[in-house]
Design a protein around this motif. Sequence first.
Motif, PDB file in Angstrom:
ATOM      1  N   ALA A  14       0.774  -1.347  -0.041  1.00 36.05           N
ATOM      2  CA  ALA A  14       0.002   0.018  -0.003  1.00 36.05           C
ATOM      3  C   ALA A  14       0.773   1.243  -0.065  1.00 36.05           C
ATOM      4  N   PRO A  15       0.150   2.406  -0.474  1.00 36.88           N
ATOM      5  CA  PRO A  15       1.020   3.546  -0.414  1.00 36.88           C
ATOM      6  C   PRO A  15       1.528   4.136   1.071  1.00 36.88           C
ATOM      7  N   ALA A  16       2.579   4.695   1.267  1.00 34.54           N
ATOM      8  CA  ALA A  16       2.941   5.088   2.393  1.00 34.54           C
ATOM      9  C   ALA A  16       3.834   6.033   2.300  1.00 34.54           C
ATOM     10  N   PRO A  17       3.887   7.183   3.368  1.00 34.89           N
ATOM     11  CA  PRO A  17       4.839   8.443   3.346  1.00 34.89           C
ATOM     12  C   PRO A  17       6.165   7.997   3.326  1.00 34.89           C
ATOM     13  N   VAL A  18       6.954   8.287   2.246  1.00 38.47           N
ATOM     14  CA  VAL A  18       8.472   8.048   2.241  1.00 38.47           C
ATOM     15  C   VAL A  18       9.125   8.605   3.160  1.00 38.47           C
ATOM     16  N   ARG A  19       8.864   9.502   4.248  1.00 40.18           N
ATOM     17  CA  ARG A  19       9.513  10.005   5.184  1.00 40.18           C
ATOM     18  C   ARG A  19       9.281   9.232   6.360  1.00 40.18           C
ATOM     19  N   HIS A  20       8.326   8.472   6.437  1.00 43.95           N
ATOM     20  CA  HIS A  20       7.896   7.568   7.711  1.00 43.95           C
ATOM     21  C   HIS A  20       9.096   6.954   7.867  1.00 43.95           C
ATOM     22  N   PRO A  21       9.377   6.695   9.252  1.00 40.73           N
ATOM     23  CA  PRO A  21      10.460   5.892   9.862  1.00 40.73           C
ATOM     24  C   PRO A  21      10.722   4.449   9.034  1.00 40.73           C
ATOM     25  N   GLU A  22       9.494   3.767   9.034  1.00 36.70           N
ATOM     26  CA  GLU A  22       9.703   2.432   8.385  1.00 36.70           C
ATOM     27  C   GLU A  22      10.037   2.495   6.711  1.00 36.70           C
ATOM     28  N   ALA A  23       9.458   3.576   6.105  1.00 33.82           N
ATOM     29  CA  ALA A  23      10.201   3.599   5.025  1.00 33.82           C
ATOM     30  C   ALA A  23      11.718   4.116   4.828  1.00 33.82           C
ATOM     31  N   ALA A  24      12.061   4.829   5.728  1.00 36.56           N
ATOM     32  CA  ALA A  24      13.568   5.330   5.751  1.00 36.56           C
ATOM     33  C   ALA A  24      14.269   4.379   6.020  1.00 36.56           C
ATOM     34  N   ALA A  25      14.169   3.243   7.007  1.00 42.15           N
ATOM     35  CA  ALA A  25      14.494   2.025   7.278  1.00 42.15           C
ATOM     36  C   ALA A  25      14.897   1.033   6.210  1.00 42.15           C
ATOM     37  N   ASP A  63      10.645  13.380  -4.977  1.00 41.57           N
ATOM     38  CA  ASP A  63       9.740  12.984  -6.239  1.00 41.57           C
ATOM     39  C   ASP A  63       8.930  11.587  -6.171  1.00 41.57           C
ATOM     40  N   LEU A  64       9.107  11.249  -4.781  1.00 36.38           N
ATOM     41  CA  LEU A  64       8.245   9.922  -4.548  1.00 36.38           C
ATOM     42  C   LEU A  64       7.000  10.416  -3.683  1.00 36.38           C
ATOM     43  N   ILE A  65       6.628  11.652  -3.495  1.00 34.76           N
ATOM     44  CA  ILE A  65       5.385  12.248  -2.917  1.00 34.76           C
ATOM     45  C   ILE A  65       4.385  12.686  -3.989  1.00 34.76           C
ATOM     46  N   PRO A  66       3.071  12.107  -3.785  1.00 34.14           N
ATOM     47  CA  PRO A  66       2.065  12.726  -4.551  1.00 34.14           C
ATOM     48  C   PRO A  66       2.085  14.194  -4.880  1.00 34.14           C
ATOM     49  N   PRO A  67       1.891  14.802  -5.723  1.00 35.27           N
ATOM     50  CA  PRO A  67       1.123  14.211  -6.852  1.00 35.27           C
ATOM     51  C   PRO A  67       1.998  13.496  -8.007  1.00 35.27           C
ATOM     52  N   ARG A  68       3.464  13.958  -7.880  1.00 33.50           N
ATOM     53  CA  ARG A  68       4.432  13.602  -8.773  1.00 33.50           C
ATOM     54  C   ARG A  68       4.864  12.143  -8.993  1.00 33.50           C
ATOM     55  N   GLY A  69       4.834  11.580  -7.767  1.00 36.72           N
ATOM     56  CA  GLY A  69       5.223  10.260  -7.415  1.00 36.72           C
ATOM     57  C   GLY A  69       4.342   9.642  -6.389  1.00 36.72           C
ATOM     58  N   LEU A  70       5.024   8.387  -5.924  1.00 34.78           N
ATOM     59  CA  LEU A  70       4.362   7.492  -4.945  1.00 34.78           C
ATOM     60  C   LEU A  70       5.330   6.401  -4.207  1.00 34.78           C
ATOM     61  N   PHE A  71       5.197   6.339  -2.977  1.00 37.10           N
ATOM     62  CA  PHE A  71       6.193   5.524  -2.465  1.00 37.10           C
ATOM     63  C   PHE A  71       5.104   4.197  -2.092  1.00 37.10           C
ATOM     64  N   LEU A  72       5.524   3.070  -2.044  1.00 36.03           N
ATOM     65  CA  LEU A  72       4.716   1.859  -1.906  1.00 36.03           C
ATOM     66  C   LEU A  72       5.580   0.946  -0.883  1.00 36.03           C
ATOM     67  N   LEU A  73       5.076   0.804   0.321  1.00 34.77           N
ATOM     68  CA  LEU A  73       5.500  -0.115   1.517  1.00 34.77           C
ATOM     69  C   LEU A  73       4.920  -1.547   1.636  1.00 34.77           C
TER      70      LEU A  73
END
Length: 176
Positions: A14-25, A63-73
């Motif tokens: 699912a989409p997730a904030p790229v700056r979330h600690p789980e994403a950063a790890a 560039d992985l933040i909406p609306p120009r991008g997306l991060f999936l976890l």
Amino acid sequence: MTRNSDEHPGWVVAPAPVRHPEAAALLREYYVEVADRYRLLHLGRRSTPAELDRELAADSTDDLIPPRGLFLLGRYDGEPAACTGLRALGNDVVELTRVFVRPQWRGTGGGQHLLIAAEAAATALGATRVVLDTRLDLVEAQALYRRHGYAEIPAYNTGDYAEVWYGKSLSAQPRA
């Protein structure tokens, strides 16, 4: 979001904030792996923590933040286990980047689930084509892309570590 399947019941992407600690790890683990593989192959050594910190700081994820991008976890049985990102390149094309499955979950279908979710998200962003670049030594990644219909294409960028490029049309993909 991709839901569990009978074949791989533990995966949810699912989409997730790229700056979330789980994403950063996950992104740090991705960088450690690809940087170490490169340096071991070409320099005979692993990356230093200072090199990794410098490279992570220089490689923005804006560039992985909406609306120009997306991060999936990707989660396996609820645990953060995989990630990927999409960035819009324009002309209905998105770039797939930072595809990573933690080693303990490899072989469980995580790569497949990431690609399915990324392609669905790309379509939702209005893309009709996905492109990516990778290195020649990342043979597992290349095999994953080919298994899922990606074909080699001419270079579309001049990234320092880009050695082979792949693309896939989404226009022929069935919509959910």
